[in-house]
Design a protein around this motif. Structure first.
Motif, short mmCIF file in Angstrom:
data_model
loop_
_atom_site.label_atom_id
_atom_site.label_comp_id
_atom_site.label_asym_id
_atom_site.label_seq_id
_atom_site.Cartn_x
_atom_site.Cartn_y
_atom_site.Cartn_z
N GLY A 16 -5.07 7.69 -16.67
CA GLY A 16 -5.87 6.85 -17.56
C GLY A 16 -5.10 6.42 -18.79
N ASN A 17 -3.78 6.48 -18.70
CA ASN A 17 -2.94 6.18 -19.86
C ASN A 17 -2.26 4.82 -19.76
N VAL A 18 -2.65 3.99 -18.80
CA VAL A 18 -2.03 2.69 -18.58
C VAL A 18 -3.11 1.60 -18.63
N ALA A 19 -2.77 0.46 -19.21
CA ALA A 19 -3.71 -0.66 -19.28
C ALA A 19 -2.96 -1.95 -19.00
N ALA A 20 -3.55 -2.80 -18.17
CA ALA A 20 -3.01 -4.14 -17.92
C ALA A 20 -3.43 -5.05 -19.07
N VAL A 21 -2.49 -5.85 -19.56
CA VAL A 21 -2.76 -6.69 -20.73
C VAL A 21 -2.18 -8.08 -20.52
N MET A 22 -2.77 -9.03 -21.24
CA MET A 22 -2.22 -10.38 -21.36
C MET A 22 -1.53 -10.47 -22.72
N VAL A 23 -0.32 -10.97 -22.72
CA VAL A 23 0.48 -11.09 -23.93
C VAL A 23 0.62 -12.57 -24.27
N THR A 24 0.21 -12.95 -25.47
CA THR A 24 0.28 -14.35 -25.90
C THR A 24 1.08 -14.45 -27.20
N SER A 25 1.68 -15.61 -27.39
CA SER A 25 2.46 -15.84 -28.60
C SER A 25 2.61 -17.34 -28.82
N THR A 26 3.03 -17.70 -30.02
CA THR A 26 3.30 -19.09 -30.37
C THR A 26 4.73 -19.19 -30.86
N MET A 27 5.49 -20.06 -30.22
CA MET A 27 6.89 -20.23 -30.57
C MET A 27 7.04 -21.43 -31.50
N PRO A 28 7.41 -21.21 -32.76
CA PRO A 28 7.56 -22.33 -33.71
C PRO A 28 8.68 -23.27 -33.28
N PRO A 29 8.69 -24.48 -33.82
CA PRO A 29 9.75 -25.43 -33.45
C PRO A 29 11.11 -25.01 -33.99
N PHE A 30 12.15 -25.40 -33.25
CA PHE A 30 13.55 -25.23 -33.65
C PHE A 30 13.96 -23.77 -33.79
N GLN A 31 13.31 -22.88 -33.04
CA GLN A 31 13.73 -21.48 -33.05
C GLN A 31 14.98 -21.30 -32.20
N THR A 32 15.87 -20.44 -32.66
CA THR A 32 17.14 -20.22 -31.96
C THR A 32 17.11 -18.91 -31.18
N GLN A 33 18.03 -18.77 -30.26
CA GLN A 33 18.12 -17.54 -29.47
C GLN A 33 18.36 -16.34 -30.38
N GLY A 34 17.64 -15.27 -30.08
CA GLY A 34 17.76 -14.06 -30.88
C GLY A 34 16.72 -13.95 -31.98
N SER A 35 16.02 -15.06 -32.28
CA SER A 35 14.96 -14.99 -33.30
C SER A 35 13.78 -14.20 -32.75
N ARG A 36 12.98 -13.64 -33.64
CA ARG A 36 11.84 -12.83 -33.23
C ARG A 36 10.54 -13.51 -33.64
N ILE A 37 9.50 -13.35 -32.82
CA ILE A 37 8.18 -13.89 -33.09
C ILE A 37 7.14 -12.81 -32.81
N ASP A 38 5.97 -12.95 -33.42
CA ASP A 38 4.88 -11.99 -33.22
C ASP A 38 4.19 -12.27 -31.89
N VAL A 39 3.60 -11.22 -31.32
CA VAL A 39 2.85 -11.36 -30.07
C VAL A 39 1.49 -10.68 -30.23
N THR A 40 0.53 -11.14 -29.45
CA THR A 40 -0.81 -10.56 -29.41
C THR A 40 -1.06 -9.99 -28.02
N VAL A 41 -1.61 -8.78 -27.97
CA VAL A 41 -1.85 -8.07 -26.72
C VAL A 41 -3.35 -7.87 -26.54
N SER A 42 -3.89 -8.25 -25.37
CA SER A 42 -5.33 -8.14 -25.09
C SER A 42 -5.52 -7.53 -23.71
N THR A 43 -6.47 -6.61 -23.59
CA THR A 43 -6.69 -5.91 -22.32
C THR A 43 -7.33 -6.82 -21.29
#
Length: 393
Positions: free
Chosen positions: A109-136
């Motif tokens: 009972g320690n595992v949950a399937a989730v959908m992960v969503t995020s928004t990638m701003p314009p002109f982001q380069t490789q290696g940049s980090r963005i926030d993500v939202t996790v929903s069951t």
């Protein structure tokens, strides 16, 4: 005598010249006053920067989505018997890691399937980090203490643009006992700050373009033309023109050899006075009314009244006289009915061209509530006296 005549002539000429000078001075003062008033009115008008009222073509966010697993939950994850997709994902992940669990009875009972969503701003380069939202996805009760495993995030084209992983932070909690359960906010939804690393860039050479389009957030022909005029006046060149009420086309001039970014940087701070059509927005569910400042009402008479019937039941108990042989206790109904036909309702007349403030003041004097105002506004519009659009949400 001749000298006297010459002196009088000189005095007359001097007086005429003095009067002309005074007239010129007064005219200059009058023009300065008019200019000051015009500048003051323009400064006090509601203005906004171009960057706040338009979107630049190609400068946009891109949404990403992925499917993953959150592990490390304290018995608050999905029940594998009720969530087959969680069980299949768990088995597939373990097999990729070299663990064969096919045919085994998994009961964690320690595992949950989730959908992960995020928004990638314009002109982001490789290696940049963005926030993500996790929903069951399943019946997990809480994501507190969980960790998201490596999850590819895809764009609308099916390509992977980022990879997410990390501990999930939630803003709510859930506590339960035998007789009561307390839940605050949403513990089945969490966020990972800087939880995704961008692996692929979205190519868009904005600086190399010779022409772009500015999209108005609130389309209006007058506003579009004012934007074009402000840009052309600032650059002293015909670089912009209004294509329609929602688009202003901007060309890069010869005085901007370094690229389109320099031109956008210069013009985005220009002040514009946006224009808009008169509109009344109504939300009938909540009784909310929002009216623009340009709403006008033609001459119309308004009366508001309603029929109200109030019934009060006050039953009374009737008992027989003491030592009576045939009497019995009964309940006697007593009804009090009051009818209000709205006889004290008033008829108000709103003159032609009244403003929003006059309209609201007049309706408030009638003692009209928000929901009745909605009906009155719709009736005024049907009568052709409301010079505005009505938009119902």
């Amino acid at each position: 005598m001749k000298r006297v005549a010459m002196m009088k002539q000189a005095l007359r000429e001097g007086s005429t010249a003095l009067i002309k000078r005074l007239m010129i001075i007064l005219s200059c003062l009058w023009l300065a006053a008019v200019f000051y008033v015009a500048v003051t009115v323009q400064a006090n008008a509601a203005t906004a920067r171009i960057k706040d009222i338009v979107n630049i073509e190609g400068v946009r966010d891109n949404v990403l989505i992925g499917y993953g697993l959150v592990v490390g939950l304290n018995g608050t994850g999905d029940k594998l018997n009720n969530s087959p997709f969680t069980q299949q994902s768990l088995i597939a992940m373990l097999e990729r890691l070299g663990v064969n669990v096919k045919g085994e009875n998994l009961n964690t009972g320690n595992v949950a399937a989730v959908m992960v969503t995020s928004t990638m701003p314009p002109f982001q380069t490789q290696g940049s980090r963005i926030d993500v939202t996790v929903s069951t996805l399943g019946d997990a009760k809480n994501l507190q203490g969980g960790t998201l495993l490596v999850t590819p995030l895809m764009g609308a084209d099916g390509e992977v643009y980022a990879v997410a992983q990390g501990p999930v932070a939630i803003a709510g909690f859930s506590a339960s006992g035998d007789a009561q359960t307390v839940t605050q906010n949403t513990p089945t939804r969490g966020r990972i700050a800087d939880g995704a690393i961008i692996e692929r860039e979205i190519e868009y050479d904005l600086n190399g373009l010779n022409e772009i389009r500015l999209a108005l957030k609130n389309p209006d022909f007058t506003t579009a033309r004012r934007i074009a005029q402000a840009i052309n006046g600032f650059t002293s060149a015909e670089l912009a023109y209004a294509s329609n009420d929602a688009t202003v086309t901007l060309r890069r001039g010869s005085n901007y050899p370094n690229g389109m970014v320099d031109l956008i940087t210069d013009i985005e701070q220009l002040p514009i006075q946006p224009d808009q059509i008169a509109r009344v927005v109504i939300d009938e569910n909540s009784g909310t009314i929002v009216m623009g400042a340009d709403v006008r009402v033609s001459t119309v008479a308004i009366a508001q009244g309603s029929l109200t019937i109030k019934v009060n039941e006050t039953p009374q108990v009737s008992q027989p006289n003491p030592f009576s042989e045939n009497g019995e206790t009964v309940v006697v109904p007593r009804s009090d009915i009051q009818v209000n036909q709205g006889t004290d309702a008033k008829l108000a007349i709103l003159e032609s061209g009244v403003t929003l403030q006059d309209l609201v003041t007049g309706l408030n004097k009638l003692g009209v509530g928000p929901r009745d105002i909605i009906t009155i506004l719709q009736a005024i519009k049907a009568a052709g006296a409301l010079q505005a659009e009505i938009e119902t949400m």
